[in-house]
Scaffold this active site. Sequence first.
Site, PDB file in Angstrom:
ATOM      1  N   ARG A  72      -0.438  45.215  71.042  1.00 59.44           N
ATOM      2  CA  ARG A  72      -1.199  44.011  70.632  1.00 59.44           C
ATOM      3  C   ARG A  72      -2.687  44.338  70.458  1.00 59.44           C
ATOM      4  O   ARG A  72      -3.559  43.543  70.818  1.00 59.44           O
ATOM      5  CB  ARG A  72      -1.052  42.884  71.660  1.00 59.44           C
ATOM      6  CG  ARG A  72       0.368  42.426  71.904  1.00 59.44           C
ATOM      7  CD  ARG A  72       0.916  41.680  70.688  1.00 59.44           C
ATOM      8  NE  ARG A  72       2.107  40.945  71.055  1.00 59.44           N
ATOM      9  CZ  ARG A  72       3.330  41.467  71.107  1.00 59.44           C
ATOM     10  NH1 ARG A  72       3.525  42.745  70.779  1.00 59.44           N
ATOM     11  NH2 ARG A  72       4.359  40.729  71.456  1.00 59.44           N
ATOM     12  N   SER A  75       3.381  34.013  73.454  1.00 59.14           N
ATOM     13  CA  SER A  75       3.087  34.654  74.753  1.00 59.14           C
ATOM     14  C   SER A  75       1.617  34.457  75.088  1.00 59.14           C
ATOM     15  O   SER A  75       0.747  34.829  74.299  1.00 59.14           O
ATOM     16  CB  SER A  75       3.350  36.161  74.680  1.00 59.14           C
ATOM     17  OG  SER A  75       4.678  36.431  74.323  1.00 59.14           O
ATOM     18  N   GLU A 112      -3.011  37.583  76.324  1.00 61.06           N
ATOM     19  CA  GLU A 112      -2.824  38.113  74.969  1.00 61.06           C
ATOM     20  C   GLU A 112      -3.578  37.194  73.994  1.00 61.06           C
ATOM     21  O   GLU A 112      -4.072  37.611  72.956  1.00 61.06           O
ATOM     22  CB  GLU A 112      -1.326  38.121  74.637  1.00 61.06           C
ATOM     23  CG  GLU A 112      -1.045  38.583  73.226  1.00 61.06           C
ATOM     24  CD  GLU A 112       0.417  38.424  72.810  1.00 61.06           C
ATOM     25  OE1 GLU A 112       1.307  38.885  73.528  1.00 61.06           O
ATOM     26  OE2 GLU A 112       0.633  37.850  71.728  1.00 61.06           O
TER      27      GLU A 112
HETATM   28  N1  EPU Z   1      11.971  36.449  81.835  1.00 58.18           N
HETATM   29  C1  EPU Z   1      12.224  35.655  82.929  1.00 58.18           C
HETATM   30  N2  EPU Z   1      11.769  34.357  82.898  1.00 58.18           N
HETATM   31  C2  EPU Z   1      11.100  33.852  81.840  1.00 58.18           C
HETATM   32  C3  EPU Z   1      10.860  34.678  80.713  1.00 58.18           C
HETATM   33  C4  EPU Z   1      11.307  35.983  80.733  1.00 58.18           C
HETATM   34  O1  EPU Z   1      12.819  36.061  83.927  1.00 58.18           O
HETATM   35  O2  EPU Z   1      10.724  32.676  81.872  1.00 58.18           O
HETATM   36  C5  EPU Z   1      12.505  37.832  81.823  1.00 58.18           C
HETATM   37  C6  EPU Z   1      13.685  37.918  80.868  1.00 58.18           C
HETATM   38  O3  EPU Z   1      14.872  37.613  81.503  1.00 58.18           O
HETATM   39  C7  EPU Z   1      13.654  39.363  80.428  1.00 58.18           C
HETATM   40  C8  EPU Z   1      12.171  39.707  80.476  1.00 58.18           C
HETATM   41  O4  EPU Z   1      11.542  38.719  81.292  1.00 58.18           O
HETATM   42  O5  EPU Z   1      14.323  40.181  81.342  1.00 58.18           O
HETATM   43  C9  EPU Z   1      11.539  39.796  79.106  1.00 58.18           C
HETATM   44  O6  EPU Z   1      11.633  38.567  78.427  1.00 58.18           O
HETATM   45  P1  EPU Z   1      11.855  38.492  76.834  1.00 58.18           P
HETATM   46  O7  EPU Z   1      12.869  39.472  76.410  1.00 58.18           O
HETATM   47  O8  EPU Z   1      12.023  37.056  76.493  1.00 58.18           O
HETATM   48  O9  EPU Z   1      10.524  39.048  76.191  1.00 58.18           O
HETATM   49  P2  EPU Z   1       9.018  39.005  76.659  1.00 58.18           P
HETATM   50  O10 EPU Z   1       8.650  40.289  77.318  1.00 58.18           O
HETATM   51  O11 EPU Z   1       8.804  37.777  77.448  1.00 58.18           O
HETATM   52  C10 EPU Z   1       7.987  39.995  74.450  1.00 58.18           C
HETATM   53  C11 EPU Z   1       6.832  39.660  73.572  1.00 58.18           C
HETATM   54  C12 EPU Z   1       7.194  38.519  72.623  1.00 58.18           C
HETATM   55  C13 EPU Z   1       8.376  38.982  71.790  1.00 58.18           C
HETATM   56  C14 EPU Z   1       9.528  39.310  72.745  1.00 58.18           C
HETATM   57  C15 EPU Z   1      10.741  39.828  72.017  1.00 58.18           C
HETATM   58  C16 EPU Z   1       4.815  40.179  74.850  1.00 58.18           C
HETATM   59  C17 EPU Z   1       3.695  39.646  75.660  1.00 58.18           C
HETATM   60  N3  EPU Z   1       5.688  39.279  74.399  1.00 58.18           N
HETATM   61  O12 EPU Z   1       8.237  38.862  75.276  1.00 58.18           O
HETATM   62  O13 EPU Z   1       6.090  38.267  71.760  1.00 58.18           O
HETATM   63  O14 EPU Z   1       8.764  37.971  70.883  1.00 58.18           O
HETATM   64  O15 EPU Z   1       9.103  40.342  73.668  1.00 58.18           O
HETATM   65  O16 EPU Z   1      10.555  41.153  71.661  1.00 58.18           O
HETATM   66  O17 EPU Z   1       4.889  41.383  74.609  1.00 58.18           O
HETATM   67  C18 EPU Z   1       4.178  36.895  71.320  1.00 58.18           C
HETATM   68  O18 EPU Z   1       3.530  37.932  71.327  1.00 58.18           O
HETATM   69  O19 EPU Z   1       3.647  35.771  71.134  1.00 58.18           O
HETATM   70  C19 EPU Z   1       5.610  36.974  71.591  1.00 58.18           C
HETATM   71  C20 EPU Z   1       6.367  35.883  71.664  1.00 58.18           C
END
Ligand code: EPU
Length: 334
Positions: free
Chosen positions: A165, A235, A330
């Site tokens: 990012r 995010s 972010e």
């Molecule tokens: N999780 C939880 N509780 C929650 C949310 C997530 O336990 O409320 C756990 C999930 O179970 C999973 C892990 O956290 O094991 C990761 O969650 P997820 O796969 O939903 O992805 P993320 O890390 O939360 C990132 C990006 C998103 C992108 C997704 C999909 C960042 C900060 N965010 O989210 O980007 O869409 O991966 O690749 O890197 C954005 O930048 O605005 C954005 C939405």
Amino acid sequence: MIIRDNADMRGYTTFGVEASAERLVEYDGLGDLRDYFASHPVSEGYYVIGGGSNILFRGDYRGTLLHPVYDKNGFGVRREGDGVVYVRADAGFDWDDLVGMCVDNGWFGLENLSAIPGTAGASAVQNIGAYGAEAKDFIESVEVYNPFEDECFTMRGDECEFGYRDSVFKRRRELIVTAVTYRLYETFVPLLGYADLKARVEAEGEPTASSVRSVIKRVRASKLPDPKEIGSGGSFFKNPVVDVALADGLSVRYPSMPRYDVDGGVKIPAGWLIDTAGWKGYRCGDAGVYDKQALVLVNYGSADGEQVVELAGRITADVRNKFGIDLKPEIIIL
Ligand code: EPU
């Protein structure tokens, strides 16, 4: 070009918070930018705002905001004949329209980045990423205008200092991205490293770029609020990278904690930390933590930027207390 003083900015960010800008300049391309700076001193400063999907106004903005308008004809295509297609989009081109157009035309690569709000320009500034793909993997070059020198130049992707990012454009705010060229491919190679995505796509049959795109659109719609209904900036925090000793200690306390080895340590999902700390679904007035994804802070209607920032501060302090990890936003807070 439209220039407005004391402009209402509520509709210009997906957070939808009330704010005004001392001056807003809506420009269509480089010609407008040059015209503007020919009659306004560059020393007054400026900040470029694209789709406003990653910006939170903490209060009224004292200064000039530049906003590229969306021109649906603002793209071009060049084929190299070796299965590579170069797609060039103006900075103001809507990101998801671009992804959809590429998938429909058989120019592959961007499909994992479907349904991310924002503009082509922001894809380079922010190096947007999702489901194992990042914009930097496809950015061939970025066209830039520097009003301080009245100079235009093109930077190769490998000169843009892309990181998670992050890019040189976040540090050198004087550079205005005017267009981005993406290197795409006529052969589709599915990128299904995310187990959940792989299962959902394969359930629809042999993977195609269209099926990947439609699955991702559905997944994102189910996890992330629709900015037309609930204000948010996706995010709010970055996923922190911590040292192995800290991660190992936490894994003993929380055996189900998700963790990913990366360069420099272990990445732990901020959404998991915030959820485990008990904030998911929390609401204080109209500012809250989205109930389907704890990484997303929301404005249910009339929250102001200060209330969202205050909530983010309380979450950051609590996560620091409980896990010894410092979350970093972010979202850009103006
Ligand atoms: N999780 C939880 N509780 C929650 C949310 C997530 O336990 O409320 C756990 C999930 O179970 C999973 C892990 O956290 O094991 C990761 O969650 P997820 O796969 O939903 O992805 P993320 O890390 O939360 C990132 C990006 C998103 C992108 C997704 C999909 C960042 C900060 N965010 O989210 O980007 O869409 O991966 O690749 O890197 C954005 O930048 O605005 C954005 C939405």
